[in-house]
Scaffold this active site. Structure first.
Site, PDB file in Angstrom:
ATOM      1  CB  SER A 168      -0.947  -0.040   1.208  1.00  0.00           C
ATOM      2  OG  SER A 168      -1.893   1.008   1.134  1.00  0.00           O
ATOM      3  CG  HIS A 195      -3.896  -1.160  -1.038  1.00  0.00           C
ATOM      4  ND1 HIS A 195      -3.722  -1.257   0.327  1.00  0.00           N
ATOM      5  CD2 HIS A 195      -4.438  -2.339  -1.431  1.00  0.00           C
ATOM      6  CE1 HIS A 195      -4.145  -2.428   0.743  1.00  0.00           C
ATOM      7  NE2 HIS A 195      -4.581  -3.110  -0.306  1.00  0.00           N
ATOM      8  CG  ASP A 288      -5.691  -5.695   2.236  1.00  0.00           C
ATOM      9  OD1 ASP A 288      -6.431  -6.661   2.490  1.00  0.00           O
ATOM     10  OD2 ASP A 288      -5.396  -5.326   1.084  1.00  0.00           O
TER      11      ASP A 288
END
Length: 345
Positions: A168, A195, A288
């Site tokens: 991310s 992400h 995540d």
């Protein structure tokens, strides 16, 4: 209050950005800089929570100023650009310099998307003010600390034919570094969930394609996974792997508030494969993929989390470490060393 420093050489843009941010009760503009050099000096004196930085400025551009600030007095930096940031290498140059995110400049008053673009900047400032950034190493071509692998790889790697990576905030330059240093005879396939804002994935894939010796592309539904190839999850689709080694894409509800989600990819790997997989969780906010990395480890996979020292945000990898989900906690250089050991002679 979130203390914001604006670095922008255009008087019109400085006043417009100041107007947008002054409407927010929780944001305080502590100063404005007219060039990159002044931004560096003011960041050291005023200690802002967030810097909103233009790119094209006199004396020192936004990339140089970002790099200098991250080497001396690290602050979350949001790069803003008047260019089409979804169709340019600017975002990835900015992230490599140390910025936490990149946005197009808010549209002018009267534009139908003015409010939406202004609120995107405001929300990014609020979000990034919570990010604990790290000091970067001052190197010409790399912002990442140099290390060699400090521990032996004890698990057998001969049968590994799949590497899955989740990342991310701060992930793109780490992924670019890893892929750029892997030789062209690298054996396993690599699947990546990064992400990233909608619209940036195509440019991200192109950036990796020109940086890597491996064939790289945005994944397509039900395509075969080929050894030595790199596949990137597309915008707004979860990416999974099937039991017969095909890519499956779906637009099921977001997981952890995200689509694509690392959790979805890692869970599908855990359910369909075991000992022939390496799972890697890189820098990023939130959690995540952390629980699913643990699931992969429990099923026999080799699992890696990026270390705290080199992570822009130690959220996702930190959660994985807390859960006991990791076989190794490694720097980007150590991850490269691990992956190079999979190269075919």
């Amino acid at each position: 209050m979130i203390k914001v420093l604006i670095a922008e050489d255009s008087l019109v843009d400085r006043e417009y950005l100041s107007y947008i941010l002054s409407q927010e009760a929780d944001i305080e503009i502590i100063s404005v800089a007219k060039d990159g050099k002044e931004a560096v000096e003011l960041s050291q004196i005023l200690k802002p929570d967030v810097i909103v930085m233009d790119i094209h400025m006199p004396k020192m551009d936004g990339f140089q100023a970002t790099r200098k600030i991250m080497e001396t007095n690290p602050v979350p930096i949001i790069i803003i650009s008047s260019s089409d940031v979804t169709n340019d290498t600017i975002p990835f140059l900015a992230l490599k310099a140390g910025a936490v995110t990149v946005l197009a400049k808010p549209y002018a008053i009267g534009h139908p998307e003015q409010r939406e673009s202004s609120q995107e900047l405001v929300q990014k400032i609020r979000l990034m003010s919570q990010v604990k950034v790290i000091k970067r190493i001052g190197e010409k071509d790399s912002i990442l600390p140099k290390k060699v692998i400090s521990k032996p790889i004890s698990k057998p790697l001969a049968n590994v034919d799949l590497v899955v990576i989740g990342a991310s905030t701060g992930g793109p330059p780490v992924i670019q570094k890893i892929l750029s240093e892997i030789p062209k005879n690298f054996a396993p396939a690599i699947l990546i969930v990064q992400h990233i804002s909608v619209g940036f994935t195509k440019m991200f894939a192109e950036w990796l394609k020109v940086s890597s010796r491996l064939p790289s592309k945005i994944a397509s539904d039900m395509e075969d996974i080929l050894l030595g190839h790199v596949y990137i999850a597309p915008d707004n689709f979860h990416m999974q792997i099937t039991s017969n080694k095909k890519i499956s894409l779906n637009n099921n509800p977001a997981e952890n508030g995200l689509r694509p989600a690392v959790s979805c990819l890692f869970r599908s790997v855990a359910n369909n494969f075991s000992n022939n997989v390496i799972g890697i969780l890189l820098t990023g906010m939130g959690k995540d993929g952390a629980a699913e990395l643990k699931l992969m480890k429990d099923k026999g996979a080799i699992t890696v989390a990026q270390d705290e020292t080199s992570s822009v945000v130690y959220g996702m990898p930190g959660e994985a470490v807390k859960l006991g989900a990791t076989t190794y906690v490694l720097s980007p250089d150590e991850i490269v060393s691990l992956l190079k050991s999979l190269t075919k002679e």
